[in-house]
Design a protein around this motif. Structure first.
Motif, PDB file in Angstrom:
ATOM      1  N   VAL A  27       0.842  -1.206   0.000  1.00  0.00           N
ATOM      2  CA  VAL A  27       0.000   0.000   0.000  1.00  0.00           C
ATOM      3  C   VAL A  27       0.874   1.253   0.000  1.00  0.00           C
ATOM      4  N   LEU A  28       1.933   1.224   0.810  1.00  0.00           N
ATOM      5  CA  LEU A  28       2.862   2.365   0.827  1.00  0.00           C
ATOM      6  C   LEU A  28       3.543   2.534  -0.524  1.00  0.00           C
ATOM      7  N   GLY A  29       3.879   1.416  -1.166  1.00  0.00           N
ATOM      8  CA  GLY A  29       4.470   1.501  -2.499  1.00  0.00           C
ATOM      9  C   GLY A  29       3.504   2.122  -3.498  1.00  0.00           C
ATOM     10  N   ALA A  30       2.227   1.744  -3.402  1.00  0.00           N
ATOM     11  CA  ALA A  30       1.221   2.349  -4.279  1.00  0.00           C
ATOM     12  C   ALA A  30       1.083   3.840  -3.995  1.00  0.00           C
ATOM     13  N   GLY A  31       1.162   4.205  -2.707  1.00  0.00           N
ATOM     14  CA  GLY A  31       1.105   5.623  -2.351  1.00  0.00           C
ATOM     15  C   GLY A  31       2.290   6.389  -2.896  1.00  0.00           C
ATOM     16  N   LEU A  32       3.444   5.735  -2.919  1.00  0.00           N
ATOM     17  CA  LEU A  32       4.641   6.364  -3.469  1.00  0.00           C
ATOM     18  C   LEU A  32       4.476   6.642  -4.963  1.00  0.00           C
ATOM     19  N   LEU A  33       4.005   5.655  -5.695  1.00  0.00           N
ATOM     20  CA  LEU A  33       3.817   5.820  -7.143  1.00  0.00           C
ATOM     21  C   LEU A  33       2.687   6.801  -7.441  1.00  0.00           C
ATOM     22  N   GLY A  34       1.568   6.632  -6.735  1.00  0.00           N
ATOM     23  CA  GLY A  34       0.439   7.519  -6.972  1.00  0.00           C
ATOM     24  C   GLY A  34       0.743   8.959  -6.619  1.00  0.00           C
ATOM     25  N   GLY A  35       1.437   9.153  -5.508  1.00  0.00           N
ATOM     26  CA  GLY A  35       1.809  10.511  -5.123  1.00  0.00           C
ATOM     27  C   GLY A  35       2.730  11.164  -6.138  1.00  0.00           C
ATOM     28  N   GLY A  36       3.630  10.365  -6.719  1.00  0.00           N
ATOM     29  CA  GLY A  36       4.516  10.908  -7.745  1.00  0.00           C
ATOM     30  C   GLY A  36       3.759  11.315  -8.988  1.00  0.00           C
ATOM     31  N   LEU A  38       0.592  12.168  -9.182  1.00  0.00           N
ATOM     32  CA  LEU A  38      -0.325  13.272  -8.887  1.00  0.00           C
ATOM     33  C   LEU A  38       0.392  14.495  -8.316  1.00  0.00           C
ATOM     34  N   GLU A  39       1.718  14.435  -8.231  1.00  0.00           N
ATOM     35  CA  GLU A  39       2.548  15.523  -7.700  1.00  0.00           C
ATOM     36  C   GLU A  39       2.160  15.871  -6.262  1.00  0.00           C
ATOM     37  N   ARG A  40       1.876  14.833  -5.475  1.00  0.00           N
ATOM     38  CA  ARG A  40       1.578  15.017  -4.054  1.00  0.00           C
ATOM     39  C   ARG A  40       2.833  14.627  -3.288  1.00  0.00           C
ATOM     40  N   TYR A  41       3.686  15.613  -3.121  1.00  0.00           N
ATOM     41  CA  TYR A  41       5.044  15.337  -2.675  1.00  0.00           C
ATOM     42  C   TYR A  41       5.114  14.911  -1.210  1.00  0.00           C
ATOM     43  N   GLU A  42       4.201  15.378  -0.379  1.00  0.00           N
ATOM     44  CA  GLU A  42       4.225  14.965   1.020  1.00  0.00           C
ATOM     45  C   GLU A  42       3.910  13.475   1.149  1.00  0.00           C
ATOM     46  N   VAL A  44       4.529  11.253  -1.154  1.00  0.00           N
ATOM     47  CA  VAL A  44       5.717  10.568  -1.669  1.00  0.00           C
ATOM     48  C   VAL A  44       6.781  10.470  -0.586  1.00  0.00           C
ATOM     49  N   LEU A  45       7.013  11.572   0.106  1.00  0.00           N
ATOM     50  CA  LEU A  45       8.044  11.582   1.150  1.00  0.00           C
ATOM     51  C   LEU A  45       7.681  10.627   2.283  1.00  0.00           C
ATOM     52  N   LEU A  46       6.414  10.674   2.751  1.00  0.00           N
ATOM     53  CA  LEU A  46       5.985   9.793   3.828  1.00  0.00           C
ATOM     54  C   LEU A  46       6.139   8.329   3.424  1.00  0.00           C
ATOM     55  N   SER A  47       5.691   7.987   2.220  1.00  0.00           N
ATOM     56  CA  SER A  47       5.746   6.597   1.765  1.00  0.00           C
ATOM     57  C   SER A  47       7.188   6.112   1.634  1.00  0.00           C
ATOM     58  N   ALA A  48       8.044   6.946   1.055  1.00  0.00           N
ATOM     59  CA  ALA A  48       9.435   6.546   0.836  1.00  0.00           C
ATOM     60  C   ALA A  48      10.162   6.320   2.161  1.00  0.00           C
ATOM     61  N   VAL A  49      10.009   7.268   3.101  1.00  0.00           N
ATOM     62  CA  VAL A  49      10.679   7.125   4.394  1.00  0.00           C
ATOM     63  C   VAL A  49      10.118   5.929   5.154  1.00  0.00           C
ATOM     64  N   GLY A 137       6.123  21.301  13.208  1.00  0.00           N
ATOM     65  CA  GLY A 137       6.663  22.638  12.988  1.00  0.00           C
ATOM     66  C   GLY A 137       7.559  22.701  11.771  1.00  0.00           C
ATOM     67  N   LEU A 138       8.450  21.696  11.621  1.00  0.00           N
ATOM     68  CA  LEU A 138       9.379  21.690  10.496  1.00  0.00           C
ATOM     69  C   LEU A 138       8.651  21.608   9.156  1.00  0.00           C
ATOM     70  N   LEU A 139       7.585  20.815   9.100  1.00  0.00           N
ATOM     71  CA  LEU A 139       6.829  20.689   7.860  1.00  0.00           C
ATOM     72  C   LEU A 139       6.271  22.031   7.418  1.00  0.00           C
ATOM     73  N   ASN A 140       5.765  22.811   8.363  1.00  0.00           N
ATOM     74  CA  ASN A 140       5.231  24.127   7.996  1.00  0.00           C
ATOM     75  C   ASN A 140       6.329  25.109   7.638  1.00  0.00           C
ATOM     76  N   ILE A 141       7.498  24.979   8.260  1.00  0.00           N
ATOM     77  CA  ILE A 141       8.637  25.806   7.855  1.00  0.00           C
ATOM     78  C   ILE A 141       9.013  25.503   6.409  1.00  0.00           C
TER      79      ILE A 141
END
Length: 434
Positions: A27-36, A38-42, A44-49, A137-141
């Motif tokens: 499921v995380l792998g699908a989220g990684l591909l789908g996020g890429g 759809l240009e949903r970078y957050e 992609v980052l969550l799934s990859a990490v 906090g870092l995400l909003n920065i």
């Protein structure tokens, strides 16, 4: 029962857990591909990490069953599953923050196993809560920085500064709630977990003593003027704060009087700690603390409005004090508890995380006080001035944390050692059940 063994219990070796966890990794792998796509970078980052953290023990031990519990991985997958199957978008940050907290716990346990970092469950859970707040906090920065530098619209999407700031503050409130909730759940999990002394995830002992890892330097000796002058300077600041307090009372300026009173009280904390708790606070450290609150109190008396960059100075200086307190507390635990071992890189990282987390708490406090005062028709004691002001404050908090984590820790050796001794004398934490 060893607390180290309890941390190893986070990884479950069973056929049922293996099947369910690998399905969730897919499921995380699908989220990684789908996020890429759809240009949903957050996403992609969550799934990859998440994939990297989950499969790291599998790769290290070449064992496909060396996986965390499937229900913890399901928590990480929740934001991706929600986006895929629920037509309405998430209205709060609770679900993503629970996923982030779970990811932070897995990361802490793996660092415990594969590096010289050694933790116990209560400390790992505490760090997980702080990590969740800090990452919120870092995400909003990062969002704000991308908008300013590259013209994206993660935060700066056409709304007013105050509207964006309010939305971010509400998000951080949910992040804080989720972090505390996750911390409570994780603590209960470890309390109920069986020891796993036979697991490959049990960390080997670290050789060497915790005590002799930092050469201390007395700050008073580095300031270039006598200890007597340092003490006199603190007294001078206290007198000025009394004057500012009286001025605020005389002119009926509640914010000025309140901030001056709080600052004055804080200047006496080093003396109280040394007198009542036998924690060594040499005059240079007392001057450091007094300077931070002194300049803030002067700011509320008019300097914040008169000098635009003055706020950056006070936030940086205040952040150095918060970082110093966080470092001293963390190193005291490191010195006192024979099981906990925090190498220098961990001290550096945890100091940054602590300051980022405390920055989030402070900004929430400012927001609540500001909005409460406006609702009551009063002048706020603490005020926010839009999203730019909030994010820049957090950036300068980070600068202060970096200064202390990089160059200031040598001045905190004595205070952290005396704090460790006080823990030993009062609570005997090292032998108590964690």
């Amino acid at each position: 029962m060893s607390d180290t063994d309890r941390l190893a219990a986070l990884f479950v070796e069973s056929s049922r857990n293996t099947v369910l966890t690998w399905l969730l990794v897919a499921v995380l792998g699908a989220g990684l591909l789908g996020g890429g796509l759809l240009e949903r970078y957050e996403a992609v980052l969550l799934s990859a990490v998440a994939i990297a953290v989950i499969v790291a023990p599998v790769i290290a031990f070449r064992d496909p069953t060396m996986l965390p519990p499937w229900y913890f991985v399901a928590l990480i997958c929740l934001p991706i599953l929600w986006d895929a199957f629920v037509p309405r978008p998430l209205t709060t940050a609770i679900v993503p923050s629970l996923a982030l907290a779970t990811l932070g716990l897995l990361l802490a346990v793996e660092l415990h196993r594969f590096t010289t970092l050694r933790l116990v469950p209560w400390f790992a859970v505490t760090l997980t809560v702080l990590f969740t707040l800090a990452m919120g906090g870092l995400l909003n920065i990062l969002r704000w920085s991308a908008d300013v530098l590259f013209g994206t619209t993660f935060l700066l999407d056409g709304r007013t500064q105050d509207a964006i700031n309010a939305a971010v503050m509400i998000e951080l409130v949910f992040v804080t709630f989720a972090g505390i909730l996750a911390g409570g759940l994780f603590y209960l999990y470890f309390r109920a977990a069986d020891s796993r002394s036979d697991s490959a995830m049990v960390a080997p002992p670290v050789s060497g003593s915790n005590a002799a890892d930092v050469d201390g330097v007395v700050l008073s000796d580095r300031l270039g003027f006598s200890v007597r002058r340092q003490t006199q300077l603190v007294r001078f600041m206290q007198i000025v704060l009394v004057v500012v307090l009286l001025y605020g009372v005389w002119t009926l300026q509640v914010p000025v009087a309140t901030n001056a009173a709080l600052a004055l009280a804080i200047t006496f904390i080093p003396a109280v700690l040394e007198r009542d708790y036998h924690i060594a606070i040499e005059p240079g450290l007392a001057l450091w603390v007094a300077s931070a609150v002194f300049f803030h109190a002067l700011g509320t008396a008019g300097l914040y409005d008169a000098i635009a960059p003055y706020d950056h100075l006070t936030h940086t200086l205040s952040a150095t004090v918060v970082a110093a307190a966080g470092y001293a507390a963390i190193r005291a635990i490191h010195l006192h508890d024979s099981v906990v071992h925090l190498p220098r890189w961990a001290m550096f990282a945890f100091t940054l995380v602590f300051v980022l987390a405390m920055g989030v708490v402070w900004e929430i406090l400012e927001f609540v006080v500001d909005q409460g005062a406006l609702a009551l028709g009063m002048e706020p004691i603490l005020a926010q001035h839009g999203i730019d002001d909030t994010i820049v404050d957090m950036l300068f908090n980070t600068v202060g944390a970096l200064l202390v984590a990089t160059w200031g820790t040598v001045y905190l050796t004595e205070v952290s050692e005396s704090l460790a001794n006080e823990l030993e004398r009062r609570f005997d934490v090292g032998d108590a059940e964690r």
